[in-house]
Design a protein around this motif. Structure first.
Motif, short mmCIF file in Angstrom:
data_model
loop_
_atom_site.label_atom_id
_atom_site.label_comp_id
_atom_site.label_asym_id
_atom_site.label_seq_id
_atom_site.Cartn_x
_atom_site.Cartn_y
_atom_site.Cartn_z
N GLY A 128 0.82 -1.41 -0.26
CA GLY A 128 -0.13 0.07 -0.03
C GLY A 128 0.89 1.36 0.04
N ASP A 129 2.07 0.86 -0.66
CA ASP A 129 2.87 2.40 -0.48
C ASP A 129 2.78 3.22 -1.81
OD1 ASP A 129 3.98 0.82 -2.58
OD2 ASP A 129 5.54 0.14 -1.41
N GLY A 130 1.50 3.32 -2.46
CA GLY A 130 1.38 4.13 -3.68
C GLY A 130 0.09 4.87 -3.74
N PHE A 131 -0.53 4.88 -2.22
CA PHE A 131 -1.72 5.80 -1.81
C PHE A 131 -1.44 7.04 -1.77
CE2 PHE A 131 -5.98 5.27 0.49
CZ PHE A 131 -6.49 6.05 -0.47
N ARG A 132 -1.53 8.02 -2.69
CA ARG A 132 -1.03 9.38 -2.76
C ARG A 132 -1.93 10.32 -1.50
NH1 ARG A 132 2.46 10.53 -6.99
NH2 ARG A 132 2.47 8.91 -8.63
N GLU A 133 -3.21 9.93 -1.53
CA GLU A 133 -4.00 10.58 -0.62
C GLU A 133 -3.75 10.24 0.74
OE1 GLU A 133 -4.99 8.97 -3.22
OE2 GLU A 133 -5.97 10.56 -4.66
N ASP A 134 -3.57 9.15 0.76
CA ASP A 134 -2.91 8.55 2.31
C ASP A 134 -1.87 9.49 2.81
OD1 ASP A 134 -3.14 7.06 4.78
OD2 ASP A 134 -2.28 5.21 3.82
N ALA A 135 -0.85 9.22 1.76
CA ALA A 135 0.44 9.77 1.97
C ALA A 135 0.30 11.33 2.65
CB ALA A 135 1.44 9.76 1.03
N ALA A 136 -0.51 11.96 1.76
CA ALA A 136 -0.81 13.41 1.92
C ALA A 136 -1.38 13.65 3.40
CB ALA A 136 -1.65 14.06 1.02
N ARG A 137 -2.15 12.75 3.63
CA ARG A 137 -2.93 12.92 5.21
C ARG A 137 -1.92 12.69 6.15
NH1 ARG A 137 -3.43 9.81 8.76
NH2 ARG A 137 -2.83 8.45 7.64
N TYR A 138 -1.18 11.48 5.96
CA TYR A 138 -0.04 10.81 6.90
C TYR A 138 0.99 12.07 7.39
CZ TYR A 138 2.79 7.63 9.38
OH TYR A 138 3.24 6.92 10.30
N TYR A 139 1.49 12.73 6.25
CA TYR A 139 2.67 13.62 6.37
C TYR A 139 2.24 15.05 6.35
CZ TYR A 139 5.54 9.54 5.76
OH TYR A 139 5.98 8.19 5.83
N LEU A 140 1.09 15.23 6.14
CA LEU A 140 0.31 16.67 6.08
C LEU A 140 1.08 17.54 4.91
CD1 LEU A 140 -0.31 17.43 9.78
CD2 LEU A 140 -1.91 16.65 8.46
N SER A 141 1.38 16.92 3.91
CA SER A 141 2.15 17.60 2.88
C SER A 141 1.75 16.74 1.42
CB SER A 141 3.54 17.43 3.08
OG SER A 141 4.47 18.01 1.69
N PHE A 142 1.90 17.48 0.33
CA PHE A 142 1.73 16.96 -1.11
C PHE A 142 3.06 16.76 -1.55
CE2 PHE A 142 -2.30 19.39 -0.60
CZ PHE A 142 -3.27 18.11 -0.69
N ASP A 143 4.20 16.77 -0.84
CA ASP A 143 5.46 16.89 -1.24
C ASP A 143 5.90 15.61 -0.65
OD1 ASP A 143 7.85 16.90 -2.47
OD2 ASP A 143 8.86 18.51 -1.38
N ILE A 144 5.82 14.35 -1.02
CA ILE A 144 6.04 13.20 -0.29
C ILE A 144 7.21 12.55 -1.02
CG2 ILE A 144 5.37 11.01 0.64
CD1 ILE A 144 3.66 13.64 1.39
N SER A 145 8.44 12.06 -0.33
CA SER A 145 9.44 11.60 -0.60
C SER A 145 9.33 10.11 -0.92
CB SER A 145 10.80 11.66 0.32
OG SER A 145 10.50 11.07 1.34
N PRO A 146 10.33 9.54 -1.92
CA PRO A 146 10.11 8.09 -1.89
C PRO A 146 10.33 7.61 -0.68
CG PRO A 146 11.42 8.97 -3.84
CD PRO A 146 11.20 10.02 -2.77
#
Length: 400
Positions: free
Chosen positions: A44-62
């Motif tokens: 599940g390491d490709g869910f962009r919306e989840d990553a944006a919520r998790y890191y409070l950012s749209f600039d997520i690193s690999p």
């Protein structure tokens, strides 16, 4: 009560899908003494919306996407614990979230696929995976699935249905189906395994999108209209439904985004398509469009396909809802069970072995190209440029 044969193996594209589709089945199987294993294709390491919520950012690193994958693995272990599945029965593969279809269609062997989020071309997880550093190629993923089947020797296989609308879901069905048939052939099994397909992604389904544990699960209306489909309705009692709810709530990263959708799968029954008993063989059809698809203009232009052998050639006739145009490309996938032959053809109306008449597109290839395969796993996608605009579900075809 439906008889659940042991061992059971459940394939899922992402952590949480196994519980959404088969949480009640797993709780019931464990309670009856069955051995249950879960194979998670991606972390599940490709869910962009989840990553944006998790890191409070749209600039997520690999690296942050990979960290999110580790978090979802941890959630999966906790969730499956609520269902009685032990930690050593949870098998993480770590292949690319959002890229499973590309492995089958574009990166079967040779140059590995590069994940669009983690930016790696091999399994990046060091611990708790079946094979660290496994390259992102389809052939290797299939080998790992066959290895797990050989170790577990299941009696019941549960996977996403071929009709699921999410590419990672229907492609998990393709990989799992190929692996099961390859293993059955290698093991010389007298009878094919039961293969049950669960549905997660479908237009405006399930309804209502809310926690309603007193309601029964039902297939979407347009899937019920297809001839030859056999559905199993598995009763889920109240304690098992509560186990499923607790398991879903353990996926905290998903709950914050899609809690009502997740809870809509907690019902007094679960439904499964008996894919191993799909009676239709030579002709493949698609469900009629629902109202939402028509409203959004997302009607599948492909209506069906008929496969056959004419002398020393394999032929398929694809039916459209309107005459095909020169800008269209058919992506035809054929995987030979037991031979290692894997071909993906991208065909235009002007190509050799191709002809268009009215609303039908006819393709033909020499049978010799498939190295004597007694059975093919076949599928068709329709593209305009790089965009997929229609597809036919993958099917096993024994007409050779």
């Amino acid at each position: 009560m439906t008889d659940i044969q042991s061992p059971v193996i459940v394939f899922a594209p992402h952590p949480d899908d196994e519980t959404l589709g088969a949480g009640g089945l797993m709780a019931q199987a464990v309670a009856s003494g069955a051995d249950v294993h879960v194979v998670l294709m991606t972390s599940g390491d490709g869910f962009r919306e989840d990553a944006a919520r998790y890191y409070l950012s749209f600039d997520i690193s690999p690296e942050e996407y990979i960290h999110m994958g580790y978090e979802r693995q941890t959630e999966a272990v906790e969730a499956l614990g609520h269902l009685g599945v032990p930690r050593d029965h949870v098998h993480f593969l770590g292949f690319p979230d959002g890229g499973l279809a590309r492995l089958w269609l574009e990166a079967w062997s040779g140059t590995p696929w590069v994940s669009e989020t983690t930016r790696v071309d091999q399994v990046p997880y060091i611990t708790d995976v079946v094979e660290p550093s496994a390259p992102y190629v389809g052939a290797r993923l299939l080998q790992l699935l066959i290895r797990l089947l050989t170790q577990i020797r299941p009696r019941l296989v549960v996977m996403p249905t071929t009709f699921d609308q999410h590419p990672d879901h229907w492609m998990t069905n393709v990989f799992a189906t190929a692996a099961v048939r390859e293993w059955e052939t290698q093991a010389g099994l007298a009878e094919p395994l039961e293969r049950w397909g669960y549905l997660v992604h479908w237009n405006a389904w399930p309804l209502p999108v809310a926690y309603r544990p007193h309601l029964a699960a039902e297939p979407p209306e347009n899937l019920r209209q297809l001839d030859g489909l056999k559905w199993v309705e598995l009763a889920v009692d109240a304690p098992q439904a509560e186990q499923k709810r607790q398991a879903l709530m353990a996926y905290e990263s998903q709950v914050e985004l899609i809690k009502p959708f997740m809870l809509a799968f907690v019902r007094r029954s679960e439904i499964f398509l008996q894919e191993s008993q799909w009676t239709e063989t030579s002709r493949i059809v698609v469900p009629p469009p629902d109202r939402l698809a028509k409203l959004l203009g997302r009607v599948n232009p492909l209506k069906g396909a008929a496969w056959g052998r004419i002398g020393d050639h394999l032929e398929v006739i694809v039916d459209f809802d309107r005459p095909p145009t020169a800008s269209m490309v058919l992506e035809v996938s054929l995987h030979g069970i037991g031979t290692g032959v894997h071909r993906v053809w991208r065909v235009t109306p002007e190509d050799a072995y191709s002809s268009v008449t009215g609303r039908q597109w006819r393709l033909s290839w020499p049978v010799s190209w498939y190295d004597g395969a007694p059975e093919l796993l076949v599928g068709i996608q329709l593209k305009r440029g790089a965009q997929e605009v229609g597809r036919l579900p993958f099917r096993l075809w024994e007409g050779l």
